[in-house]
Design a protein around this motif. Structure first.
Motif, mmCIF file in Angstrom:
data_model
loop_
_atom_site.group_PDB
_atom_site.id
_atom_site.type_symbol
_atom_site.label_atom_id
_atom_site.label_comp_id
_atom_site.label_asym_id
_atom_site.label_seq_id
_atom_site.Cartn_x
_atom_site.Cartn_y
_atom_site.Cartn_z
ATOM 1 N N ARG A 21 -23.527 -0.464 -13.039
ATOM 2 C CA ARG A 21 -23.296 -0.414 -11.600
ATOM 3 C C ARG A 21 -21.944 0.260 -11.364
ATOM 4 O O ARG A 21 -21.007 0.067 -12.138
ATOM 5 N N PRO A 22 -21.850 1.033 -10.291
ATOM 6 C CA PRO A 22 -20.558 1.662 -10.012
ATOM 7 C C PRO A 22 -19.511 0.625 -9.641
ATOM 8 O O PRO A 22 -19.832 -0.419 -9.081
ATOM 9 N N LYS A 23 -18.286 0.928 -9.989
ATOM 10 C CA LYS A 23 -17.169 0.061 -9.639
ATOM 11 C C LYS A 23 -16.885 0.238 -8.146
ATOM 12 O O LYS A 23 -16.820 1.362 -7.649
ATOM 13 N N PRO A 24 -16.740 -0.859 -7.404
ATOM 14 C CA PRO A 24 -16.480 -0.708 -5.968
ATOM 15 C C PRO A 24 -15.114 -0.073 -5.724
ATOM 16 O O PRO A 24 -14.160 -0.302 -6.465
ATOM 17 N N VAL A 25 -15.035 0.749 -4.696
ATOM 18 C CA VAL A 25 -13.786 1.385 -4.313
ATOM 19 C C VAL A 25 -13.250 0.655 -3.092
ATOM 20 O O VAL A 25 -13.942 0.493 -2.099
ATOM 21 N N ARG A 26 -12.041 0.204 -3.200
ATOM 22 C CA ARG A 26 -11.408 -0.483 -2.085
ATOM 23 C C ARG A 26 -10.249 0.389 -1.595
ATOM 24 O O ARG A 26 -9.246 0.528 -2.279
ATOM 25 N N CYS A 27 -10.433 0.961 -0.434
ATOM 26 C CA CYS A 27 -9.432 1.893 0.085
ATOM 27 C C CYS A 27 -8.201 1.205 0.649
ATOM 28 O O CYS A 27 -7.118 1.742 0.605
ATOM 29 N N GLY A 28 -8.366 0.017 1.207
ATOM 30 C CA GLY A 28 -7.211 -0.717 1.702
ATOM 31 C C GLY A 28 -6.556 -0.093 2.912
ATOM 32 O O GLY A 28 -5.414 -0.392 3.215
ATOM 33 N N GLY A 29 -7.237 0.808 3.586
ATOM 34 C CA GLY A 29 -6.691 1.408 4.797
ATOM 35 C C GLY A 29 -5.743 2.547 4.525
ATOM 36 O O GLY A 29 -5.637 3.059 3.414
ATOM 37 N N THR A 30 -5.046 2.929 5.567
ATOM 38 C CA THR A 30 -4.096 4.025 5.459
ATOM 39 C C THR A 30 -2.684 3.485 5.556
ATOM 40 O O THR A 30 -2.441 2.366 6.017
ATOM 41 N N VAL A 31 -1.772 4.301 5.113
ATOM 42 C CA VAL A 31 -0.356 3.970 5.191
ATOM 43 C C VAL A 31 0.373 5.222 5.679
ATOM 44 O O VAL A 31 -0.078 6.345 5.433
ATOM 45 N N LYS A 34 7.214 8.509 5.907
ATOM 46 C CA LYS A 34 8.032 9.568 6.503
ATOM 47 C C LYS A 34 8.918 10.133 5.412
ATOM 48 O O LYS A 34 9.709 9.409 4.793
ATOM 49 N N VAL A 35 8.748 11.426 5.167
ATOM 50 C CA VAL A 35 9.547 12.124 4.161
ATOM 51 C C VAL A 35 10.178 13.318 4.868
ATOM 52 O O VAL A 35 9.466 14.145 5.449
ATOM 53 N N GLU A 36 11.491 13.391 4.791
ATOM 54 C CA GLU A 36 12.255 14.309 5.628
ATOM 55 C C GLU A 36 11.836 14.024 7.079
ATOM 56 O O GLU A 36 11.917 12.883 7.510
ATOM 57 N N GLU A 37 11.355 14.981 7.806
ATOM 58 C CA GLU A 37 10.957 14.738 9.203
ATOM 59 C C GLU A 37 9.442 14.719 9.372
ATOM 60 O O GLU A 37 8.946 14.713 10.492
ATOM 61 N N ILE A 38 8.703 14.688 8.288
ATOM 62 C CA ILE A 38 7.241 14.736 8.344
ATOM 63 C C ILE A 38 6.670 13.350 8.093
ATOM 64 O O ILE A 38 7.049 12.672 7.138
ATOM 65 N N VAL A 39 5.737 12.936 8.945
ATOM 66 C CA VAL A 39 5.039 11.667 8.757
ATOM 67 C C VAL A 39 3.675 11.978 8.146
ATOM 68 O O VAL A 39 2.892 12.737 8.710
ATOM 69 N N PHE A 40 3.440 11.414 6.965
ATOM 70 C CA PHE A 40 2.179 11.580 6.244
ATOM 71 C C PHE A 40 1.321 10.346 6.474
ATOM 72 O O PHE A 40 1.800 9.222 6.301
ATOM 73 N N GLU A 41 0.077 10.547 6.838
ATOM 74 C CA GLU A 41 -0.896 9.455 6.942
ATOM 75 C C GLU A 41 -1.839 9.619 5.761
ATOM 76 O O GLU A 41 -2.566 10.602 5.659
ATOM 77 N N VAL A 42 -1.802 8.653 4.833
ATOM 78 C CA VAL A 42 -2.561 8.787 3.591
ATOM 79 C C VAL A 42 -3.301 7.488 3.270
ATOM 80 O O VAL A 42 -2.881 6.413 3.688
ATOM 81 N N PRO A 43 -4.394 7.589 2.498
ATOM 82 C CA PRO A 43 -5.034 6.360 2.006
ATOM 83 C C PRO A 43 -4.055 5.651 1.072
ATOM 84 O O PRO A 43 -3.405 6.289 0.252
ATOM 85 N N ARG A 44 -3.943 4.358 1.205
ATOM 86 C CA ARG A 44 -2.926 3.652 0.420
ATOM 87 C C ARG A 44 -3.371 3.238 -0.968
ATOM 88 O O ARG A 44 -2.550 2.950 -1.824
ATOM 89 N N TYR A 45 -4.687 3.205 -1.247
ATOM 90 C CA TYR A 45 -5.151 2.556 -2.470
ATOM 91 C C TYR A 45 -4.640 3.210 -3.748
ATOM 92 O O TYR A 45 -4.308 2.505 -4.688
ATOM 93 N N ARG A 46 -4.552 4.520 -3.833
ATOM 94 C CA ARG A 46 -4.073 5.117 -5.091
ATOM 95 C C ARG A 46 -2.570 4.962 -5.270
ATOM 96 O O ARG A 46 -2.077 4.928 -6.389
ATOM 97 N N PHE A 47 -1.846 4.877 -4.175
ATOM 98 C CA PHE A 47 -0.414 4.606 -4.307
ATOM 99 C C PHE A 47 -0.206 3.215 -4.907
ATOM 100 O O PHE A 47 0.623 3.027 -5.789
ATOM 101 N N ALA A 48 -0.967 2.231 -4.442
ATOM 102 C CA ALA A 48 -0.863 0.873 -4.986
ATOM 103 C C ALA A 48 -1.431 0.799 -6.391
ATOM 104 O O ALA A 48 -0.882 0.122 -7.265
ATOM 105 N N GLU A 49 -2.533 1.513 -6.631
ATOM 106 C CA GLU A 49 -3.204 1.477 -7.937
ATOM 107 C C GLU A 49 -2.345 2.084 -9.043
ATOM 108 O O GLU A 49 -2.324 1.588 -10.162
ATOM 109 N N HIS A 50 -1.609 3.143 -8.726
ATOM 110 C CA HIS A 50 -0.862 3.868 -9.747
ATOM 111 C C HIS A 50 0.635 3.576 -9.768
ATOM 112 O O HIS A 50 1.349 4.128 -10.613
ATOM 113 N N SER A 51 1.120 2.747 -8.855
ATOM 114 C CA SER A 51 2.558 2.503 -8.799
ATOM 115 C C SER A 51 2.866 1.045 -8.507
ATOM 116 O O SER A 51 2.524 0.535 -7.432
#
Length: 140
Positions: A21-31, A34-51
């Motif tokens: 069976r495939p492993k369920p993917v839990r996206c956990g929403g977006t996060v 703000k880096v320099e003056e740019i606001v990035f809207e990104v899925p949060r799950y890989r940031f939490a998964e890898h860091s």
């Protein structure tokens, strides 16, 4: 007799192996970052998964006014002292597009990879660092 037939039925199931069976993917929403003056809207799950760093940041309690950093564009997690270009390159590594993967055209310039290595090292993203070393150990 009924015992023998139920044993042979369970033996047949056991011999066919586990059902994959495939492993369920839990996206956990977006996060929002703000880096320099740019606001990035990104899925949060890989940031939490890898860091471990981001995993801990995402578990911080709300502020005294009830706001949670990163939950919306007005309250992003500010990453001071980093370059937006480097953050964008890291994002490309964490979330490659299907077109890039299918066509095999995923590529970053050398300065983008240097930014990825810088951020992934600072934020304890071990798997991303391994990808970097694999990329450049092939003589690129």
């Amino acid at each position: 007799m009924s015992t023998a037939s139920s044993e042979s039925a369970s033996d047949a199931t056991a011999s066919s192996g586990p059902i994959l069976r495939p492993k369920p993917v839990r996206c956990g929403g977006t996060v929002f970052f703000k880096v320099e003056e740019i606001v990035f809207e990104v899925p949060r799950y890989r940031f939490a998964e890898h860091s471990e760093v981001f995993e801990a940041i995402f578990q911080l309690p709300a502020g005294t006014d009830g706001t949670v950093e990163g939950r919306d564009e007005d309250h992003p997690i500010e990453l001071k002292g980093y370059k937006a270009m480097h953050f964008n390159s890291l994002y490309k590594v964490l979330y490659p597009t299907p077109d890039d993967l299918i066509s095999g055209t995923f590529a970053l310039e050398k300065d983008e990879w240097v930014g990825v290595l810088n951020l992934s090292t600072r934020w304890s993203m071990k798997k991303v660092c391994i990808i970097f070393y694999q990329q450049f150990s092939n003589g690129k």
